[in-house]
Design an enzyme around this catalytic site. Structure first.
Site, PDB file in Angstrom:
ATOM      1  N   GLY A  20      52.446 127.809  43.969  1.00 11.61           N
ATOM      2  CA  GLY A  20      53.739 127.351  43.470  1.00 11.61           C
ATOM      3  C   GLY A  20      54.833 127.567  44.486  1.00 11.61           C
ATOM      4  O   GLY A  20      54.563 127.800  45.671  1.00 11.61           O
ATOM      5  N   ASN A  21      56.070 127.489  44.034  1.00 15.45           N
ATOM      6  CA  ASN A  21      57.209 127.738  44.912  1.00 15.45           C
ATOM      7  C   ASN A  21      58.334 128.389  44.105  1.00 15.45           C
ATOM      8  O   ASN A  21      58.193 128.628  42.913  1.00 15.45           O
ATOM      9  CB  ASN A  21      57.672 126.452  45.603  1.00 15.45           C
ATOM     10  CG  ASN A  21      58.050 125.360  44.621  1.00 15.45           C
ATOM     11  OD1 ASN A  21      58.941 125.518  43.804  1.00 15.45           O
ATOM     12  ND2 ASN A  21      57.336 124.227  44.686  1.00 15.45           N
ATOM     13  N   TYR A  22      59.460 128.647  44.773  1.00 17.50           N
ATOM     14  CA  TYR A  22      60.529 129.438  44.168  1.00 17.50           C
ATOM     15  C   TYR A  22      61.554 128.621  43.386  1.00 17.50           C
ATOM     16  O   TYR A  22      62.573 129.155  42.965  1.00 17.50           O
ATOM     17  CB  TYR A  22      61.265 130.219  45.255  1.00 17.50           C
ATOM     18  CG  TYR A  22      60.416 131.239  45.969  1.00 17.50           C
ATOM     19  CD1 TYR A  22      59.832 132.296  45.270  1.00 17.50           C
ATOM     20  CD2 TYR A  22      60.187 131.149  47.340  1.00 17.50           C
ATOM     21  CE1 TYR A  22      59.057 133.249  45.927  1.00 17.50           C
ATOM     22  CE2 TYR A  22      59.415 132.093  48.008  1.00 17.50           C
ATOM     23  CZ  TYR A  22      58.859 133.139  47.303  1.00 17.50           C
ATOM     24  OH  TYR A  22      58.099 134.073  47.944  1.00 17.50           O
TER      25      TYR A  22
END
Length: 402
Positions: free
Chosen positions: A207-209
């Protein structure tokens, strides 16, 4: 502003006398005004004056009589088209920012579904104090509109920034706001927001932030202008507030792709704000991968479908497509190439090199680039303010093409 219902909140400031002029100016525009005043506010201007001008009894207490009747802050919040707190003292601003509902005004604010405009009034040192600045920033992050005070002579005898904006200036802010209100009426807008999660196994993912805050702010800004919004959201904790926003929750890039492609044909504008994962694991385990039995693990990644490129290829002449580019280097060059490559009409570039911009912030700073190559910088502001400016720019593009 004709026919608009305005709650005017008045607090305990020497600038409360301006509320009388503000009521008159609003009613001259055809607005209906209901005054809510704090107990301290009544020390500076009488409810009789405000009631006479507004032609409505002034509300101050929850219980006006001892006969079981009471003033409903919930009904007030649903009644209004806008709420204006003018003057807004440091105390009231602090209570609003922190949900301290110990009077009728703040309780009404917390119940209000309509846009809220705050016009601070206080001495220059109070206005400049870090706690006041923090509280105002927090109100901005909630989507409130702050009407900046003016500089000049203050009641303390000092000179500086802290004077409440003049009533005519406040009315102009409201006029401009309501003039924009229907600029996207009858438009169907598709917005993607947040990250995507690409499963490795039932408990792990790539995923990412991304928090989704920018995409949700854009959805609110479009809905407030009269649009019907389909908001395709990855896994985020943000809530969509406006009733014209229809939320579609997805998790993976494939799910977001299918949701976006299936709805694009019905939309007039698509704003692709989501941070979609470029890659996903080639295979996903149906059970938790255990380090004890598997040891080191190598992930084979494959590319996800490109939502922006697909929609750019599907785009019809009447449709507009807006993209986002988050870069760490060569930002302008990469954004311009993405604009052309994916057949976008507008791209918003932000970079992680700008402090306070990008993922996990309540603020953002972007550079808008259109098809002509024109660049417009939106300086660091709350994401709700940045969203408003992006929508303003997009509207200009739409109407310039007519």
């Amino acid at each position: 502003m004709n026919g608009k219902k305005i709650i005017l909140g008045v607090t305990g400031s020497i600038a409360a006398y301006k509320a009388a002029c503000l009521i008159r100016a609003l009613m001259n525009k055809g607005a209906e005004v209901q005054v809510v005043i704090t107990p301290a506010g009544k020390e500076f201007i009488t409810p009789l004056t405000l009631a006479t001008l507004s032609r409505k009894p002034v509300i101050s207490e929850f219980f006006s009589n001892r006969d079981g009747t009471w003033n409903s802050h919930v009904e007030l919040g649903l009644w209004a088209d806008a709420m204006v707190i003018a003057p807004a003292t440091a105390s009231t601003i602090g209570k609003m920012a922190n949900g301290i509902a110990d009077n009728m005004l703040v309780t009404t604010y917390l119940s209000c579904k309509a846009p809220v405009f705050v016009s601070p009034a206080m001495d220059l040192d109070m206005y400049a104090h870090a706690s006041t600045r923090q509280n105002l920033d927090r109100l901005r992050s909630f989507g409130n509109h702050i009407i900046e005070p003016a500089s000049g002579f203050l009641a303390s005898g000092l000179e500086g920034k802290g004077r409440m904006a003049e009533p005519d200036d406040i009315v102009k802010v409201l006029d401009d706001f309501f003039a924009k209100e229907k600029t996207l009426q009858k438009k169907n807008i598709l917005i993607t927001a947040g990250p995507t999660y690409e499963k490795i196994d039932p408990v792990r993912f790539i995923g990412n932030y991304s928090s989704g805050k920018m995409g949700f702010a854009l959805a609110e800004a479009c809905a407030k202008r009269g649009a019907e919004v389909a908001l395709i959201a990855g896994p985020v904790a943000v809530e969509a507030l406006h009733p014209a926003i229809r939320r579609i929750d997805v998790e993976s890039a494939d799910e977001m792709y299918e949701a976006a492609v299936s709805r694009f044909g019905d939309c007039d504008i698509a704003i692709l704000c989501a941070a979609v994962a470029d890659y996903k694991p080639q295979s996903q385990s149906t059970v938790k991968i255990r380090k004890e039995s598997e040891g080191d693990m190598t992930l084979q990644l494959v590319g996800n479908k490109d939502i922006a490129a697909t929609l750019g290829g599907m785009k019809q002449p009447h449709q507009k497509l807006v993209g986002f580019a988050l870069e760490t280097e060569d930002g302008l060059m990469n954004a311009k190439q993405k604009l052309q490559r994916k057949n976008l009409d507008l791209i918003a570039l932000n970079t992680l090199k700008d402090e306070g911009a990008g993922f996990r912030h309540d603020t953002n700073k972007v550079t808008l680039i259109d098809k002509s190559g024109t660049q417009t910088v939106i300086p660091l502001k709350s994401k709700s303010e940045v969203a408003e400016e992006i929508v303003d720019y997009l509207i200009n593009i739409i109407y310039a093409c007519k």
